[in-house]
Design a protein around this motif. Structure first.
Motif, PDB file in Angstrom:
ATOM      1  N   GLN A  40     -16.768  -1.184  -6.892  1.00  0.00           N
ATOM      2  CA  GLN A  40     -15.479  -0.497  -6.757  1.00  0.00           C
ATOM      3  C   GLN A  40     -14.938  -0.763  -5.353  1.00  0.00           C
ATOM      4  O   GLN A  40     -15.630  -0.586  -4.361  1.00  0.00           O
ATOM      5  CB  GLN A  40     -15.675   1.018  -6.936  1.00  0.00           C
ATOM      6  N   LEU A  41     -13.694  -1.208  -5.314  1.00  0.00           N
ATOM      7  CA  LEU A  41     -13.058  -1.476  -4.023  1.00  0.00           C
ATOM      8  C   LEU A  41     -12.933  -0.193  -3.226  1.00  0.00           C
ATOM      9  O   LEU A  41     -12.588   0.853  -3.778  1.00  0.00           O
ATOM     10  CB  LEU A  41     -11.683  -2.082  -4.272  1.00  0.00           C
ATOM     11  N   GLN A  42     -13.188  -0.272  -1.942  1.00  0.00           N
ATOM     12  CA  GLN A  42     -13.033   0.876  -1.053  1.00  0.00           C
ATOM     13  C   GLN A  42     -12.097   0.509   0.096  1.00  0.00           C
ATOM     14  O   GLN A  42     -12.076  -0.632   0.556  1.00  0.00           O
ATOM     15  CB  GLN A  42     -14.380   1.317  -0.496  1.00  0.00           C
ATOM     16  N   LEU A  43     -11.332   1.507   0.529  1.00  0.00           N
ATOM     17  CA  LEU A  43     -10.428   1.342   1.659  1.00  0.00           C
ATOM     18  C   LEU A  43     -10.879   2.284   2.770  1.00  0.00           C
ATOM     19  O   LEU A  43     -11.066   3.477   2.526  1.00  0.00           O
ATOM     20  CB  LEU A  43      -8.993   1.667   1.260  1.00  0.00           C
ATOM     21  N   VAL A  44     -11.023   1.756   3.968  1.00  0.00           N
ATOM     22  CA  VAL A  44     -11.453   2.561   5.108  1.00  0.00           C
ATOM     23  C   VAL A  44     -10.364   2.526   6.174  1.00  0.00           C
ATOM     24  O   VAL A  44     -10.025   1.463   6.697  1.00  0.00           O
ATOM     25  CB  VAL A  44     -12.778   2.045   5.691  1.00  0.00           C
ATOM     26  N   GLU A  45      -9.852   3.701   6.486  1.00  0.00           N
ATOM     27  CA  GLU A  45      -8.769   3.822   7.451  1.00  0.00           C
ATOM     28  C   GLU A  45      -9.302   4.103   8.849  1.00  0.00           C
ATOM     29  O   GLU A  45     -10.359   4.720   9.028  1.00  0.00           O
ATOM     30  CB  GLU A  45      -7.845   4.967   7.045  1.00  0.00           C
ATOM     31  N   SER A  46      -8.513   3.711   9.829  1.00  0.00           N
ATOM     32  CA  SER A  46      -8.813   4.030  11.226  1.00  0.00           C
ATOM     33  C   SER A  46      -7.513   4.021  12.011  1.00  0.00           C
ATOM     34  O   SER A  46      -6.488   3.510  11.538  1.00  0.00           O
ATOM     35  CB  SER A  46      -9.806   3.022  11.816  1.00  0.00           C
ATOM     36  N   GLY A  47      -7.573   4.607  13.206  1.00  0.00           N
ATOM     37  CA  GLY A  47      -6.446   4.507  14.123  1.00  0.00           C
ATOM     38  C   GLY A  47      -5.628   5.764  14.324  1.00  0.00           C
ATOM     39  O   GLY A  47      -4.710   5.777  15.136  1.00  0.00           O
ATOM     40  N   GLY A  48      -5.920   6.814  13.594  1.00  0.00           N
ATOM     41  CA  GLY A  48      -5.170   8.046  13.796  1.00  0.00           C
ATOM     42  C   GLY A  48      -5.578   8.729  15.096  1.00  0.00           C
ATOM     43  O   GLY A  48      -6.471   8.282  15.809  1.00  0.00           O
ATOM     44  N   GLY A  49      -4.880   9.827  15.396  1.00  0.00           N
ATOM     45  CA  GLY A  49      -5.218  10.575  16.598  1.00  0.00           C
ATOM     46  C   GLY A  49      -4.072  11.424  17.085  1.00  0.00           C
ATOM     47  O   GLY A  49      -3.083  11.633  16.376  1.00  0.00           O
ATOM     48  N   LEU A  50      -4.225  11.881  18.317  1.00  0.00           N
ATOM     49  CA  LEU A  50      -3.213  12.712  18.968  1.00  0.00           C
ATOM     50  C   LEU A  50      -2.399  11.846  19.921  1.00  0.00           C
ATOM     51  O   LEU A  50      -2.974  11.094  20.733  1.00  0.00           O
ATOM     52  CB  LEU A  50      -3.890  13.838  19.742  1.00  0.00           C
ATOM     53  N   VAL A  51      -1.094  11.951  19.829  1.00  0.00           N
ATOM     54  CA  VAL A  51      -0.218  11.153  20.685  1.00  0.00           C
ATOM     55  C   VAL A  51       0.975  12.010  21.089  1.00  0.00           C
ATOM     56  O   VAL A  51       1.396  12.905  20.335  1.00  0.00           O
ATOM     57  CB  VAL A  51       0.229   9.863  19.960  1.00  0.00           C
ATOM     58  N   GLN A  52       1.510  11.747  22.261  1.00  0.00           N
ATOM     59  CA  GLN A  52       2.684  12.482  22.722  1.00  0.00           C
ATOM     60  C   GLN A  52       3.942  11.955  22.046  1.00  0.00           C
ATOM     61  O   GLN A  52       3.985  10.784  21.628  1.00  0.00           O
ATOM     62  CB  GLN A  52       2.811  12.349  24.237  1.00  0.00           C
ATOM     63  N   PRO A  53       4.964  12.785  21.956  1.00  0.00           N
ATOM     64  CA  PRO A  53       6.240  12.300  21.413  1.00  0.00           C
ATOM     65  C   PRO A  53       6.720  11.063  22.161  1.00  0.00           C
ATOM     66  O   PRO A  53       6.625  10.998  23.394  1.00  0.00           O
ATOM     67  CB  PRO A  53       7.179  13.481  21.631  1.00  0.00           C
ATOM     68  N   GLY A  54       7.205  10.096  21.390  1.00  0.00           N
ATOM     69  CA  GLY A  54       7.626   8.830  21.973  1.00  0.00           C
ATOM     70  C   GLY A  54       6.531   7.792  22.038  1.00  0.00           C
ATOM     71  O   GLY A  54       6.804   6.618  22.336  1.00  0.00           O
ATOM     72  N   GLY A  55       5.319   8.186  21.761  1.00  0.00           N
ATOM     73  CA  GLY A  55       4.189   7.273  21.816  1.00  0.00           C
ATOM     74  C   GLY A  55       4.037   6.431  20.563  1.00  0.00           C
ATOM     75  O   GLY A  55       4.853   6.520  19.632  1.00  0.00           O
ATOM     76  N   SER A  56       2.969   5.626  20.549  1.00  0.00           N
ATOM     77  CA  SER A  56       2.716   4.711  19.451  1.00  0.00           C
ATOM     78  C   SER A  56       1.272   4.801  18.978  1.00  0.00           C
ATOM     79  O   SER A  56       0.378   5.145  19.750  1.00  0.00           O
ATOM     80  CB  SER A  56       2.984   3.266  19.900  1.00  0.00           C
ATOM     81  N   LEU A  57       1.102   4.491  17.707  1.00  0.00           N
ATOM     82  CA  LEU A  57      -0.223   4.360  17.112  1.00  0.00           C
ATOM     83  C   LEU A  57      -0.175   3.232  16.104  1.00  0.00           C
ATOM     84  O   LEU A  57       0.876   2.979  15.500  1.00  0.00           O
ATOM     85  CB  LEU A  57      -0.648   5.638  16.392  1.00  0.00           C
ATOM     86  N   ARG A  58      -1.308   2.590  15.893  1.00  0.00           N
ATOM     87  CA  ARG A  58      -1.421   1.615  14.805  1.00  0.00           C
ATOM     88  C   ARG A  58      -2.556   2.034  13.894  1.00  0.00           C
ATOM     89  O   ARG A  58      -3.705   2.152  14.323  1.00  0.00           O
ATOM     90  CB  ARG A  58      -1.659   0.203  15.318  1.00  0.00           C
ATOM     91  N   LEU A  59      -2.217   2.246  12.638  1.00  0.00           N
ATOM     92  CA  LEU A  59      -3.209   2.570  11.625  1.00  0.00           C
ATOM     93  C   LEU A  59      -3.684   1.297  10.956  1.00  0.00           C
ATOM     94  O   LEU A  59      -2.885   0.390  10.707  1.00  0.00           O
ATOM     95  CB  LEU A  59      -2.628   3.519  10.588  1.00  0.00           C
ATOM     96  N   SER A  60      -4.965   1.261  10.644  1.00  0.00           N
ATOM     97  CA  SER A  60      -5.547   0.126   9.937  1.00  0.00           C
ATOM     98  C   SER A  60      -6.212   0.609   8.658  1.00  0.00           C
ATOM     99  O   SER A  60      -6.698   1.746   8.596  1.00  0.00           O
ATOM    100  CB  SER A  60      -6.594  -0.573  10.805  1.00  0.00           C
ATOM    101  N   CYS A  61      -6.254  -0.266   7.685  1.00  0.00           N
ATOM    102  CA  CYS A  61      -6.874   0.060   6.403  1.00  0.00           C
ATOM    103  C   CYS A  61      -7.612  -1.186   5.925  1.00  0.00           C
ATOM    104  O   CYS A  61      -6.984  -2.162   5.500  1.00  0.00           O
ATOM    105  CB  CYS A  61      -5.800   0.488   5.408  1.00  0.00           C
TER     106      CYS A  61
END
Length: 115
Positions: free
Chosen positions: A1-22
């Motif tokens: 069975q295919l599985q997807l694993v996410e990463s990259g979330g967190g706490l960031v200030q307004p105006g900031g950036s994040l990149r999520l991966s799957c």
């Protein structure tokens, strides 16, 4: 069975950036469709971004700030989030629909935008 694993979330200030991966546990091909959803407390899950082959679509209030992409060589999908706002706070889920129309979900990752 295919599985997807996410990463990259967190706490960031307004105006900031994040990149999520799957990352997928099996080989992904170009005809598979990637999507990202989010669910804020007390709200329904909503579609944020969709990538089908070379076509993208976005929720209106993330257009120009978020970008969905994929790297088939790494069997991974991404969501680049810029100019983040407090209202972007939610649990983000990746979704993959294969050429056989099987749908798979990541485990979810928390994104919190706060000063």
């Amino acid at each position: 069975q295919l599985q997807l694993v996410e990463s990259g979330g967190g706490l960031v200030q307004p105006g900031g950036s994040l990149r999520l991966s799957c990352a997928a546990s099996e080989t992904i091909i170009r005809s598979d469709t990637w999507a990202w959803y989010r669910q804020a407390p007390g709200k329904q899950r909503e579609l944020v971004a969709l990538l089908s082959k070379d076509t993208t679509d976005y929720l209106d209030n993330v257009k120009g700030r978020f970008a969905i992409s994929r790297d088939d060589a790494k069997d991974t999908g991404y969501l680049q989030m810029n100019s983040l706002k407090p209202e972007d706070t939610a649990v983000y889920y990746c979704n993959l629909v294969t050429r056989y129309f099987n749908s798979y979900w990541g485990q979810g990752t928390q994104v919190t935008v706060s000063s």
